[in-house]
Design a protein around this motif. Structure first.
Motif, PDB file in Angstrom:
ATOM      1  N   GLY A  33       0.988  -0.820  -0.064  1.00 25.17           N
ATOM      2  CA  GLY A  33       0.348   0.199  -0.024  1.00 25.17           C
ATOM      3  C   GLY A  33       0.876   1.121   0.317  1.00 25.17           C
ATOM      4  O   GLY A  33       0.459   2.380  -0.212  1.00 25.17           O
ATOM      5  N   SER A  34       2.101   0.933   0.329  1.00 26.74           N
ATOM      6  CA  SER A  34       2.906   2.085   0.036  1.00 26.74           C
ATOM      7  C   SER A  34       3.246   3.585  -1.489  1.00 26.74           C
ATOM      8  O   SER A  34       2.777   2.655  -2.583  1.00 26.74           O
ATOM      9  CB  SER A  34       4.496   1.769   0.077  1.00 26.74           C
ATOM     10  OG  SER A  34       4.723   1.207   1.406  1.00 26.74           O
ATOM     11  N   PRO A  35       2.658   4.615  -1.173  1.00 26.17           N
ATOM     12  CA  PRO A  35       2.688   5.159  -2.568  1.00 26.17           C
ATOM     13  C   PRO A  35       3.947   4.971  -3.511  1.00 26.17           C
ATOM     14  O   PRO A  35       4.913   5.180  -2.951  1.00 26.17           O
ATOM     15  CB  PRO A  35       2.119   6.560  -1.917  1.00 26.17           C
ATOM     16  CG  PRO A  35       3.520   6.764  -0.700  1.00 26.17           C
ATOM     17  CD  PRO A  35       2.905   5.769  -0.249  1.00 26.17           C
ATOM     18  N   THR A  36       3.590   4.972  -4.393  1.00 26.68           N
ATOM     19  CA  THR A  36       4.754   4.407  -5.978  1.00 26.68           C
ATOM     20  C   THR A  36       4.772   6.535  -5.984  1.00 26.68           C
ATOM     21  O   THR A  36       4.013   6.711  -6.690  1.00 26.68           O
ATOM     22  CB  THR A  36       4.308   3.904  -6.921  1.00 26.68           C
ATOM     23  OG1 THR A  36       3.563   4.910  -7.382  1.00 26.68           O
ATOM     24  CG2 THR A  36       4.212   2.984  -6.273  1.00 26.68           C
ATOM     25  N   VAL A  37       6.535   6.479  -6.316  1.00 27.50           N
ATOM     26  CA  VAL A  37       7.042   8.122  -6.751  1.00 27.50           C
ATOM     27  C   VAL A  37       7.127   7.829  -8.269  1.00 27.50           C
ATOM     28  O   VAL A  37       7.538   6.762  -9.069  1.00 27.50           O
ATOM     29  CB  VAL A  37       9.042   8.621  -5.953  1.00 27.50           C
ATOM     30  CG1 VAL A  37       9.434   9.856  -6.751  1.00 27.50           C
ATOM     31  CG2 VAL A  37       8.789   8.260  -4.827  1.00 27.50           C
ATOM     32  N   THR A  38       6.046   8.500  -8.585  1.00 28.72           N
ATOM     33  CA  THR A  38       6.079   9.077 -10.922  1.00 28.72           C
ATOM     34  C   THR A  38       7.358   9.681 -10.768  1.00 28.72           C
ATOM     35  O   THR A  38       7.640  10.563 -10.881  1.00 28.72           O
ATOM     36  CB  THR A  38       5.225   9.473 -11.263  1.00 28.72           C
ATOM     37  OG1 THR A  38       3.902   8.976 -10.610  1.00 28.72           O
ATOM     38  CG2 THR A  38       5.249   9.644 -12.989  1.00 28.72           C
ATOM     39  N   PRO A  39       8.479   9.384 -11.950  1.00 27.63           N
ATOM     40  CA  PRO A  39       9.223   9.680 -12.110  1.00 27.63           C
ATOM     41  C   PRO A  39       9.202  10.974 -12.884  1.00 27.63           C
ATOM     42  O   PRO A  39       8.311  10.952 -14.098  1.00 27.63           O
ATOM     43  CB  PRO A  39      10.974   8.672 -13.498  1.00 27.63           C
ATOM     44  CG  PRO A  39       9.720   6.946 -12.681  1.00 27.63           C
ATOM     45  CD  PRO A  39       8.238   7.319 -11.988  1.00 27.63           C
ATOM     46  N   ALA A  40      10.099  12.065 -12.837  1.00 25.29           N
ATOM     47  CA  ALA A  40       9.763  12.983 -13.417  1.00 25.29           C
ATOM     48  C   ALA A  40      10.009  12.902 -15.349  1.00 25.29           C
ATOM     49  O   ALA A  40      10.817  11.705 -15.722  1.00 25.29           O
ATOM     50  CB  ALA A  40      10.687  14.083 -12.974  1.00 25.29           C
TER      51      ALA A  40
END
Length: 285
Positions: A33-40
């Motif tokens: 359930g951890s939020p995923t980081v969307t690459p720039a």
């Protein structure tokens, strides 16, 4: 009869370990359930142009007067240019040209820097904007400086803001971050011409360093007239602009043969800007 219970015990241990592993995967310690980081997003440009072929020969003939009159082999050598020494041609390239004419020596250089951000939270464009902003600051300018009217039409106002000029970097490195800024000296901002022409105004007064409009995503022009107290009338104009994740620097300079001759700062600025706009258009194709 003693061997069978041992096998049963071993099977029970294996089943227990599997159950424990499944329980850990689906239990409270799970990070599903951890939020995923969307690459720039990456920058628009993945490569750089061949710098010594970036300026058309017809443009070089205009920027380097006298070169076209040289013998064929010497002319080819001038127009071929000299590539800058870099260690990563995917990230930074450049080329320079120089022409010695009886009346003056003119030199030109173009540098391309492709900026890549290694921080997934920072885009290549944002990182390139930071690189550009450092160059702008080193030139003594800021984005709050109002842009001047286009020089190509000869309508530059003589009541522009302060120039924020830097000392003339005779041996300037490709990176404009090393350029320091300084206020123009009284001798530089005087209205008289050093060639004794009555009523002529100095190029510094009419054509200050400034932010440019309608060139890439951001751009500025830095006018570098001769150093105060120096007998040489060396005059350099730099145009720096950013388009997406590429920062381009154009430097155009003139050194008259006689110290009584003063370079035409307006002409240098107009031609440097015209070349910068051509390069911006080429990159956008």
């Amino acid at each position: 009869m003693a061997y069978v219970p041992g096998v049963a015990l071993l099977a029970a241990l294996v089943v227990g370990c599997s159950a424990g592993a499944d329980g850990n995967a689906n239990g409270a310690d799970s990070k599903a359930g951890s939020p995923t980081v969307t690459p720039a997003p990456p920058g628009k440009y993945l490569t750089l142009p061949a710098p010594c072929r970036a300026v058309p020969r017809s443009t070089l003939k205009d920027l380097l007067p006298g070169a076209a009159e040289l013998p064929g082999d010497q002319q080819d050598k001038v127009f071929r240019g000299s590539a800058a020494v870099t260690y990563d041609t995917d990230r930074k390239v450049g080329c320079s040209w120089k022409s010695d004419a009886p009346s003056a020596t003119r030199s030109l250089s173009v540098d391309f820097e492709r900026v890549v951000s290694y921080d997934p939270a920072v885009s290549d464009d944002d990182r390139a904007d930071t690189v550009y902003a450092k160059k702008e600051k080193a030139a003594g300018l800021s984005s709050s400086t109002p842009p001047g009217p286009p020089d190509e039409k000869g309508e530059e106002s003589e009541t522009s803001e302060g120039s924020g000029k830097a000392e003339d970097p005779a041996d300037a490195d490709t990176d404009a971050d090393a350029t320091g800024s300084a206020e123009p000296s009284p001798s530089e901002s005087s209205g008289g011409s050093t060639d004794g022409t009555p009523g002529s105004s100095s190029p510094e007064e009419a054509l200050p360093s400034r932010i440019l409009d309608n060139l890439g995503d951001a751009a500025f022009l830095q006018d570098l007239p001769k150093q105060a107290g120096s007998p040489a009338q060396h005059h350099t104009v730099s145009v720096v602009f950013r388009t997406s994740n590429v920062v381009v620097t154009v430097r155009y300079a003139e050194q008259p043969a006689l110290i009584t001759q003063v370079p035409d700062g307006r002409e240098l600025q107009e031609k440097a800007q015209a070349l910068a706009r051509k390069l911006a258009e080429t990159l956008s194709e």
